[in-house]
Design a protein around this motif. Structure first.
Motif, PDB file in Angstrom:
ATOM      1  N   TRP A 213       0.837  -1.198   0.000  1.00  0.00           N
ATOM      2  CA  TRP A 213       0.000   0.000   0.000  1.00  0.00           C
ATOM      3  C   TRP A 213       0.872   1.248   0.000  1.00  0.00           C
ATOM      4  N   ASP A 214       0.266   2.346  -0.432  1.00  0.00           N
ATOM      5  CA  ASP A 214       0.973   3.613  -0.518  1.00  0.00           C
ATOM      6  C   ASP A 214       0.553   4.499   0.644  1.00  0.00           C
ATOM      7  N   PRO A 215       1.428   4.765   1.598  1.00  0.00           N
ATOM      8  CA  PRO A 215       1.052   5.565   2.763  1.00  0.00           C
ATOM      9  C   PRO A 215       0.588   6.970   2.411  1.00  0.00           C
ATOM     10  N   LYS A 216       0.960   7.464   1.220  1.00  0.00           N
ATOM     11  CA  LYS A 216       0.581   8.826   0.857  1.00  0.00           C
ATOM     12  C   LYS A 216      -0.846   8.903   0.352  1.00  0.00           C
ATOM     13  N   SER A 217      -1.423   7.768  -0.034  1.00  0.00           N
ATOM     14  CA  SER A 217      -2.773   7.803  -0.587  1.00  0.00           C
ATOM     15  C   SER A 217      -3.779   7.031   0.252  1.00  0.00           C
ATOM     16  N   ALA A 218      -3.327   6.042   1.001  1.00  0.00           N
ATOM     17  CA  ALA A 218      -4.261   5.239   1.797  1.00  0.00           C
ATOM     18  C   ALA A 218      -4.710   5.999   3.029  1.00  0.00           C
ATOM     19  N   THR A 219      -5.886   5.657   3.508  1.00  0.00           N
ATOM     20  CA  THR A 219      -6.426   6.326   4.688  1.00  0.00           C
ATOM     21  C   THR A 219      -6.371   5.461   5.934  1.00  0.00           C
ATOM     22  N   ARG A 220      -6.114   4.186   5.774  1.00  0.00           N
ATOM     23  CA  ARG A 220      -5.998   3.308   6.931  1.00  0.00           C
ATOM     24  C   ARG A 220      -4.774   2.438   6.765  1.00  0.00           C
ATOM     25  N   TRP A 221      -4.181   2.058   7.871  1.00  0.00           N
ATOM     26  CA  TRP A 221      -3.009   1.191   7.833  1.00  0.00           C
ATOM     27  C   TRP A 221      -3.464  -0.257   7.792  1.00  0.00           C
ATOM     28  N   PRO A 222      -2.972  -1.038   6.848  1.00  0.00           N
ATOM     29  CA  PRO A 222      -3.419  -2.431   6.793  1.00  0.00           C
ATOM     30  C   PRO A 222      -3.034  -3.170   8.066  1.00  0.00           C
ATOM     31  N   GLY A 223      -4.015  -3.788   8.673  1.00  0.00           N
ATOM     32  CA  GLY A 223      -3.761  -4.603   9.848  1.00  0.00           C
ATOM     33  C   GLY A 223      -3.718  -3.870  11.163  1.00  0.00           C
ATOM     34  N   ALA A 224      -3.622  -2.525  11.136  1.00  0.00           N
ATOM     35  CA  ALA A 224      -3.582  -1.776  12.406  1.00  0.00           C
ATOM     36  C   ALA A 224      -4.992  -1.680  12.947  1.00  0.00           C
ATOM     37  N   ASP A 225      -5.442  -2.750  13.564  1.00  0.00           N
ATOM     38  CA  ASP A 225      -6.826  -2.865  13.994  1.00  0.00           C
ATOM     39  C   ASP A 225      -6.964  -2.514  15.468  1.00  0.00           C
ATOM     40  N   GLY A 226      -8.187  -2.188  15.882  1.00  0.00           N
ATOM     41  CA  GLY A 226      -8.503  -2.038  17.299  1.00  0.00           C
ATOM     42  C   GLY A 226      -7.691  -0.968  18.001  1.00  0.00           C
ATOM     43  N   ASP A 227      -7.214  -1.300  19.212  1.00  0.00           N
ATOM     44  CA  ASP A 227      -6.475  -0.344  20.024  1.00  0.00           C
ATOM     45  C   ASP A 227      -5.223   0.155  19.317  1.00  0.00           C
ATOM     46  N   ASN A 228      -4.497  -0.731  18.639  1.00  0.00           N
ATOM     47  CA  ASN A 228      -3.277  -0.300  17.965  1.00  0.00           C
ATOM     48  C   ASN A 228      -3.566   0.764  16.915  1.00  0.00           C
ATOM     49  N   SER A 229      -4.626   0.575  16.148  1.00  0.00           N
ATOM     50  CA  SER A 229      -4.981   1.546  15.113  1.00  0.00           C
ATOM     51  C   SER A 229      -5.310   2.898  15.725  1.00  0.00           C
ATOM     52  N   ARG A 230      -6.114   2.899  16.776  1.00  0.00           N
ATOM     53  CA  ARG A 230      -6.508   4.168  17.395  1.00  0.00           C
ATOM     54  C   ARG A 230      -5.297   4.895  17.977  1.00  0.00           C
ATOM     55  N   ARG A 231      -4.374   4.140  18.556  1.00  0.00           N
ATOM     56  CA  ARG A 231      -3.227   4.798  19.184  1.00  0.00           C
ATOM     57  C   ARG A 231      -2.252   5.353  18.157  1.00  0.00           C
ATOM     58  N   ILE A 232      -2.015   4.611  17.082  1.00  0.00           N
ATOM     59  CA  ILE A 232      -1.143   5.124  16.033  1.00  0.00           C
ATOM     60  C   ILE A 232      -1.729   6.423  15.479  1.00  0.00           C
ATOM     61  N   GLU A 233      -2.995   6.406  15.158  1.00  0.00           N
ATOM     62  CA  GLU A 233      -3.633   7.584  14.568  1.00  0.00           C
ATOM     63  C   GLU A 233      -3.633   8.761  15.541  1.00  0.00           C
ATOM     64  N   LYS A 234      -4.036   8.509  16.763  1.00  0.00           N
ATOM     65  CA  LYS A 234      -4.181   9.591  17.728  1.00  0.00           C
ATOM     66  C   LYS A 234      -2.845  10.181  18.133  1.00  0.00           C
ATOM     67  N   SER A 235      -1.883   9.333  18.422  1.00  0.00           N
ATOM     68  CA  SER A 235      -0.613   9.844  18.942  1.00  0.00           C
ATOM     69  C   SER A 235       0.153  10.621  17.883  1.00  0.00           C
ATOM     70  N   THR A 236       0.162  10.116  16.655  1.00  0.00           N
ATOM     71  CA  THR A 236       0.885  10.839  15.623  1.00  0.00           C
ATOM     72  C   THR A 236       0.211  12.161  15.298  1.00  0.00           C
ATOM     73  N   ARG A 237      -1.113  12.197  15.344  1.00  0.00           N
ATOM     74  CA  ARG A 237      -1.825  13.451  15.085  1.00  0.00           C
ATOM     75  C   ARG A 237      -1.534  14.469  16.176  1.00  0.00           C
ATOM     76  N   GLU A 238      -1.567  14.028  17.420  1.00  0.00           N
ATOM     77  CA  GLU A 238      -1.365  14.960  18.521  1.00  0.00           C
ATOM     78  C   GLU A 238       0.093  15.389  18.659  1.00  0.00           C
ATOM     79  N   MET A 239       1.010  14.588  18.128  1.00  0.00           N
ATOM     80  CA  MET A 239       2.414  14.983  18.143  1.00  0.00           C
ATOM     81  C   MET A 239       2.719  16.010  17.054  1.00  0.00           C
ATOM     82  N   GLY A 240       1.745  16.283  16.188  1.00  0.00           N
ATOM     83  CA  GLY A 240       1.976  17.217  15.116  1.00  0.00           C
ATOM     84  C   GLY A 240       2.802  16.634  13.979  1.00  0.00           C
ATOM     85  N   GLN A 241       2.889  15.318  13.912  1.00  0.00           N
ATOM     86  CA  GLN A 241       3.669  14.682  12.864  1.00  0.00           C
ATOM     87  C   GLN A 241       2.828  14.576  11.596  1.00  0.00           C
TER      88      GLN A 241
END
Length: 739
Positions: free
Chosen positions: A402-430
């Motif tokens: 998959w292409d990280p620049k075009s996809a909206t979800r990470w393959p396999g990052a399900d459940g708690d892991n998905s929410r934490r990756i999304e939330k933490s990177t957003r709040e870090m300003g990355q």
């Protein structure tokens, strides 16, 4: 290629060049030995389970018809009874592909008039007049339920409860809710469904009800008779009767795993002692790496597993979304059939058309494979219409690499892991590339370089699903074109890290790319770094949650049992409140947990008044506290906390039934989806009296308002102009002593 973000490099010196340009190695895949992959990743997977508190797990890999297994830990640390490939775990949301298959099989039955495009109201006339698809104005279809494409509200909070209790025993409350609830304004446009589908366990409960109405038998009986038995899935269970429980053994026997949860209190105490109560992420991350204490899981009893598999064959319809139990061996059998059918469909071979045994009719297995072919056809159509489709027919879907620049979800990052990756990177300003780097699996390219043009490359379909519930986590990923699948089952709700998900993704990456030597070592190092990132994100969010809970709410006074709330000002809150028939909330004075500390608000006198703010340590055995029980069930009641500045002497009074995570974990509830006290705020409203400070108390509050759909609360403006009547529980019974 640019280096990974610094937060991934800490303590992980192997994250540089070895996999910077690693692409799928289809040549080596043909000769890849699964044993080599397991040997190269085993120490990392063991560390994921051990370091983040998981008690036991069973891992299975299928490739080209060969199944290989490894196991970690035990069913019960007190006995060290090992887990194995046949140990039965609760698979939670991984039950959905079984339910979707049951529906597809009915769609292929000439005697039953149903298809994936059939309107749901044809089978559930109670929903007549409700289209639930605001962006199309069309009635919701069977496929829409399978794909989580609806705009009705998420109701999971209404049936979520600790200690494994599942309160809804039939579908009537859901049908009642969907006749009255407003649409969710978040899901107004088609792109909302493609990218942020309204994931709904309730959709699958409705599908179970449809199966029951069309077949005249419980959905559990259909699953057992028409899917499990023909496929020989002898370790997959649902709706066990008491005699079958006696035959198989209770949880904790050699066949059904016990359930555990990971405590958090010690970690928070040590972090606060070192850095205060509001540490930033860049402080928490290195602290977690260097100071995370040894995590010892504690048993959750009774477990969700016991309730999910127990009872009768007419078990709760919510079980169709999350109530099946299975083993690693059985699931690989199931997924292998699924992948074989996929490849037959791709090669143009018919499914299940040949009559056998001289009957002139397809066998039971043929019918199953016909249903699988129907699901694969639907998934393919959905992906062809929009390659960014993220869920179809009971499966998370993604094209890989998959292409990280075009996809909206990470393959396999399900459940708690998905929410934490999304939330933490957003709040870090990355930027999004940093999020993609944090979840590094199955990418076209590695590294945060977003300036280089994307090279068009051939992709293939991957299907995955996870499961998280009380005392259990699970994960699977299928690469059908390669006849390869990974399944990881765990008897622990990890909270810090979903080790089953992360271990499964590491193995999936290895099967996909066929790494050698240093490349595999680099993947393992990245995985350990990702785990530290996930744990740090959780610890930081957890600390913030506890701080808000302590600052903005305070514990209500605790009564002597003899008082029973009769002379307490909070008696005006007591009673039974109904949202719709079958959905009620019961507020009452319930026994306080034995050994729990006294109210943090201070001592109380005989009139239930708070005296001072002392934090006394008197135990509360034999005392009572104000609690809220969803659906009026006595199996569990959440203690209520009063919001600062509120008083039952006003016409409205705000409380929350959010709890410190240490208390929730003991009951097997927790995770990122519980870390907002506001999500659990209830407002008592008085419609009959005009009491204010200094005047007599209102006799009773007449209403209890709770906006239970988290997606509304995520946007503070989403409730502007909304009639809260849809979220208003109205009093059914009087309050007062003994309620």
């Amino acid at each position: 290629m640019a280096s990974p973000p610094s937060f991934l490099l800490d303590k992980c010196p192997l994250l540089e060049d070895p996999i910077a340009s690693l692409e799928p190695n289809t040549d080596s895949m043909s000769d890849l030995e699964v044993e080599r992959v397991l040997a190269g990743t085993k120490s990392t997977i063991e560390a994921l389970f051990r370091d983040y508190g998981s008690v036991g797990g069973s891992v299975g890999i299928a490739r080209n018809g060969k199944h290989t297994f490894i196991e970690f830990g035990s069913q019960d640390p007190t006995t060290n009874e090992p887990v194995d490939r046949d140990t039965i775990y609760l698979i939670s949301s991984m039950a959905k592909p079984f339910t979707s298959l049951a529906v597809a099989m009915l769609a292929n039955d000439d005697k039953i008039d149903i298809s994936l495009t059939s309107p749901v109201k044809n089978f559930l006339p109670e929903l007549q007049g409700n289209d639930f698809l605001a962006h199309t104005g069309q009635p919701i279809t069977i496929a829409d339920l399978l794909n989580h494409q609806s705009d009705f509200l998420r109701c999971t909070n209404l049936w979520e409860s600790p200690n494994g209790f599942i309160p809804w025993q039939d579908v009537a409350p859901l049908l009642s809710l969907f006749q009255t609830l407003p649409r969710n304004p978040k899901f107004r446009y088609p792109h909302c469904f493609r990218h942020a589908r309204n994931y709904s366990n309730e959709s699958y409960a409705l599908l179970a009800e449809i199966v029951e109405r069309l077949t005249g038998k419980p959905w559990t009986r259909f699953i057992r008779d028409r899917i499990l038995r023909p496929l020989g899935l002898t370790s997959t269970v649902v709706g066990l009767t008491e005699s079958e429980h006696a035959e198989r053994g209770q949880p904790g026997s050699s066949k059904i795993a016990l359930s555990f949860a990971v405590p958090v209190s010690e970690t928070l105490s040590r972090l606060s002692a070192a850095h205060g109560d509001a540490a930033a992420y860049d402080v928490v991350h290195p602290w977690v790496i260097n100071n995370l204490p040894q995590l010892t899981a504690q048993r959750v009893s009774p477990s969700q597993a016991r309730h999910a598999a127990a009872g009768t064959l007419s078990s709760t319809p919510i079980g169709a979304a999350a109530g099946i139990m299975s083993s690693a061996r059985d699931l690989l059998k199931f997924y292998e059939h699924f992948m074989e059918v996929y490849n037959d469909v791709e090669k143009g071979r018919d499914q299940g058309q040949a009559a056998t045994n001289g009957t002139g009719q397809p066998t039971d297995v043929d019918r199953i494979r016909q249903g699988m072919a129907t699901l694969h056809g639907h998934i393919k159509d959905m992906m062809a219409a929009d390659e960014s489709c993220t869920y179809a027919a009971g499966w998370n879907t993604v094209n890989v690499p998959w292409d990280p620049k075009s996809a909206t979800r990470w393959p396999g990052a399900d459940g708690d892991n998905s929410r934490r990756i999304e939330k933490s990177t957003r709040e870090m300003g990355q930027p999004s590339s940093a999020a993609a780097e944090a979840w590094h699996f199955l990418q076209q390219q590695h590294g945060p370089d977003t300036t280089a043009p994307t090279t068009q490359k051939e992709t293939e379909l991957a299907l995955f699903h996870g499961g998280n519930m009380v005392g259990a986590t699970s994960f699977c990923l299928l690469l059908p074109a390669r006849q390869a699948a990974v399944v990881v089952l765990c008897n622990t709700r990890g909270f810090f890290v979903d080790a089953a998900n992360l271990a499964g993704m590491l193995l999936s990456e290895c099967l996909f790319r066929g790494p050698q030597g240093d490349e595999m070592a680099a993947l393992c190092a990245r995985t350990r770094a990702t785990a530290a990132h996930l744990a740090a994100s959780y610890v930081r969010d957890l600390q913030r949650y506890e701080l808000v809970l302590a600052r903005d709410y305070y514990s209500l006074p605790v009564l002597d049992a003899s008082k029973n709330g009769g002379d307490c000002e909070y008696a005006s809150c007591c009673g039974t409140f109904q949202l719709v028939p079958g959905v009620v909330a019961r507020v009452s004075w319930a026994p306080a947990p034995a050994g729990a500390s006294a109210s943090e608000a201070g001592d109380i006198d005989g009139n239930c008044n708070v005296n001072g703010g002392a934090n006394n340590s008197e135990t509360r055995g034999g005392r009572r506290q104000l609690t809220l029980a969803l659906n009026g069930q006595p199996a569990w009641a959440y203690p209520l906390r009063l919001k600062t500045g509120c008083s039952p002497r006003h016409n409205s009074c705000i409380m929350t039934f959010a709890m410190p995570m240490g208390e929730l974990v003991r009951a097997g509830v927790g995770g990122n989806n519980r870390l907002e006290a506001r999500d659990f705020e209830v407002t008592f409203r008085n419609t009959a009296a005009t009491a204010v400070d200094g005047l007599p108390l209102p006799t009773q509050f007449q209403e209890l308002v709770w906006v239970f759909d988290r997606s509304w609360l995520a946007d503070p403006h989403s409730l502007e102009g909304v009639d809260l009547g849809a979220f208003t529980f109205r009093r059914l019974s009087p309050g007062g002593p003994g309620v």
